[in-house]
Design an enzyme around this catalytic site. Structure first.
Site, PDB file in Angstrom:
ATOM      1  N   GLY A 232       0.822  -1.198   0.000  1.00 58.83           N
ATOM      2  CA  GLY A 232       0.000   0.000   0.000  1.00 58.83           C
ATOM      3  C   GLY A 232       0.854   1.245   0.000  1.00 58.83           C
ATOM      4  CB  SER A 233       0.044   4.752   0.796  1.00 60.63           C
ATOM      5  OG  SER A 233      -0.319   4.748   2.171  1.00 60.63           O
ATOM      6  CB  VAL A 236      -0.821   2.978   5.288  1.00 62.57           C
ATOM      7  CG1 VAL A 236      -1.342   1.836   6.151  1.00 62.57           C
ATOM      8  CG2 VAL A 236      -1.946   3.965   4.990  1.00 62.57           C
ATOM      9  N   GLY A 237       2.362   2.458   5.337  1.00 63.29           N
ATOM     10  CA  GLY A 237       3.474   1.546   5.561  1.00 63.29           C
ATOM     11  C   GLY A 237       4.361   1.983   6.707  1.00 63.29           C
ATOM     12  CD  GLU A 254       7.397  -5.516  -1.914  1.00 64.70           C
ATOM     13  OE1 GLU A 254       7.658  -4.620  -2.753  1.00 64.70           O
ATOM     14  OE2 GLU A 254       8.240  -6.322  -1.522  1.00 64.70           O
ATOM     15  CB  CYS A 288       3.323   0.547  -6.585  1.00 62.88           C
ATOM     16  SG  CYS A 288       3.686  -1.172  -7.030  1.00 62.88           S
TER      17      CYS A 288
END
Length: 486
Positions: A232-233, A236-237, A254, A288
């Protein structure tokens, strides 16, 4: 409409299909026409706990199962995907707004990754390492980590859920999967149904459809999972990494990218245009690895730009069910709002729109912008949609500097008539992946996949799956007698 959206609009916990017990529902919409596909009552913290406890209870027996038997389940899952390909494709088009081309692309990769995961079941090999101590044998065993928590995104939900779920299962782990709220079926319960029908023991794979407003960080903080795999982003990561580190959990992250496709002065321009248009606009740019920035040597910039703009202007945007459509809707109205804001900001900063796409609900047509100031923040952030920035440069040194001038480092590409020139260029870029004379969007089952900088931590695919979803244990055996100093 696929029956998946009525049959699979539930939680899948401990081998049972059941509604969540939360106080509200997630409504699953078709992003193109806003049709309601399903309503799913969300899972609570208690149901997240039940899912993890079920996976932990069943996992020990699964880990002890003959790896050939585990492989057979993965092979059956692959056959089911092949048999149900048309239904799954319809679900991808409906739930994601993915085009027919995108659905075929995602399904092709999903099958390849399932095929590789089946082989992975037999590849958790141990080692014997020589000891300096007489009579001692050092054995290194590779064991499953136990239970893996997987959080998947909305853009390639079927593929990117399977990409972690399948190898984790193949290597003897239990799994709890939390799909994105916008793709709860394709990214979640559909995956569970395939493995259930493939004969996976009940409780080993669980799917919880829920929201952070309901469960907070309980999915990450729960004591059962030893590894969290998140796609994800980077925003948030970062949070996932912070929470997991505080609880001594491993993470595979990732995250986003801001990839560049670079056109050097000796490139095949027609081929570079084709690669750049695909790299920016595949699945509406919601990838991505997408080429946010297209960098072109100033000596060929005018010719490249005219060809690029002409090709972008020819892309058909519209109903993703139409086989001729290349650009369908973005996933939701918030995403569409953000993209329009990016274009407006770029124009306010002095950029010129060579193509200025219109917006109709969630359908955002392609845009091509040039002349953005070199210090614009837009050139350093991820833009998750069909907006391309054309950036001229003078010589390779400047190109390398511009490509690296971003907090991200996921993918990229360079086009040149000299292969080794391209390789030397690629080695100077701070990314986990880079491609010579190709697009920026690639994923192969046995090649390490992942990024540098804010684009993630760790790698997936091939041997990297062993590092992600197993752990090593040293067991020594003393066949003689050790001598102790006291």
């Amino acid at each position: 409409m696929s029956s998946y959206f009525t049959d699979l609009a539930q939680q899948y916990i401990d081998g049972e299909w059941r509604p969540g017990s939360g106080s509200w529902d997630i409504i699953d919409f078709n992003p193109y026409d806003d049709e309601k596909l399903a309503s799913i009552t969300i899972a609570t913290v208690d149901e997240v706990d039940q899912a993890y406890r079920a996976a932990a209870r069943v996992q020990k027996e699964w880990a002890a199962t003959n790896p050939h038997a585990r492989r057979a389940v993965l092979e059956k899952a692959l056959r089911l995907v092949e048999e149900r390909e048309e239904e799954i494709s319809e679900a991808i088009v409906a739930e994601l707004g993915g085009t027919r081309l995108k659905a075929a692309f995602e399904l092709h990769l999903a099958k390849e990754f399932l095929r590789e995961a089946a082989h992975l079941a037999l590849r958790a090999e141990g080692r014997i390492i020589a000891s300096p101590v007489d009579g001692k044998e050092n054995r290194v065993y590779r064991e499953p980590v136990g239970v893996v928590g997987v959080i998947s995104p909305f853009n390639f939900p079927f593929l990117l859920s399977l990409k972690s779920v399948a190898p984790a299962l193949a290597l003897g782990n239990g799994v709890v999967l939390k799909p994105h709220q916008d793709t709860p079926v394709v990214g979640g319960t559909l995956v569970a149904k395939i493995f259930e029908d493939a004969g996976l023991p009940g409780g080993l794979l669980n799917v919880v459809v829920t929201d952070l407003a309901e469960i907070g960080d309980s999915f990450l903080e729960h004591p059962v999972p030893k590894v969290i795999s998140f796609t994800g982003s980077d925003t948030v990561g970062r949070h996932v990494a912070t929470v997991c580190a505080a609880h001594f959990k491993r993470t595979v992250l990732e995250l986003g990218g801001n990839s560049a496709l670079v056109v050097l002065d000796d490139a095949d321009l027609d081929y570079a245009v084709d690669a750049a248009v695909f790299s920016r606009y595949v699945h509406q740019g919601q990838v991505c690895m997408a080429a946010n920035r297209v960098l072109v040597d100033r000596s060929v910039a005018e010719e490249f730009t005219s060809r690029f703009v002409a090709k972008v202007a020819s892309l058909k945007a519209g109903d993703p069910r139409d086989p001729e459509t290349v650009v369908g809707p973005v996933i939701n109205s918030r995403q569409a709002d953000d993209l329009c804001a990016v274009v407006d900001q770029a124009l306010a900063e002095g950029a010129t729109a060579l193509v200025h796409g219109r917006r109709t609900d969630n359908l955002v047509e392609p845009s091509v912008l040039t002349g953005l100031p070199a210090d614009s923040a837009l050139l350093r952030q991820e833009v998750f949609g069909p907006v391309a920035f054309l950036v001229p440069f003078d010589g390779e040194e400047e190109a390398v500097r511009i490509v690296n001038d971003t907090p991200y480092g996921l993918s990229g590409a360079v086009h040149t008539g000299d292969i080794e020139r391209g390789v030397n260029f690629a080695r100077r870029i701070d990314t986990g992946m880079f491609h010579v004379n190709d697009g920026t969007v690639h994923d192969e089952p046995i090649v390490p996949f992942g990024g540098e900088k804010h684009s993630g931590i760790g790698r997936l695919n091939g041997e990297s799956m062993l590092d992600a979803f197993t752990t090593v244990k040293w067991i020594s055996v003393q066949y003689g007698r050790s001598r102790f100093p006291f």
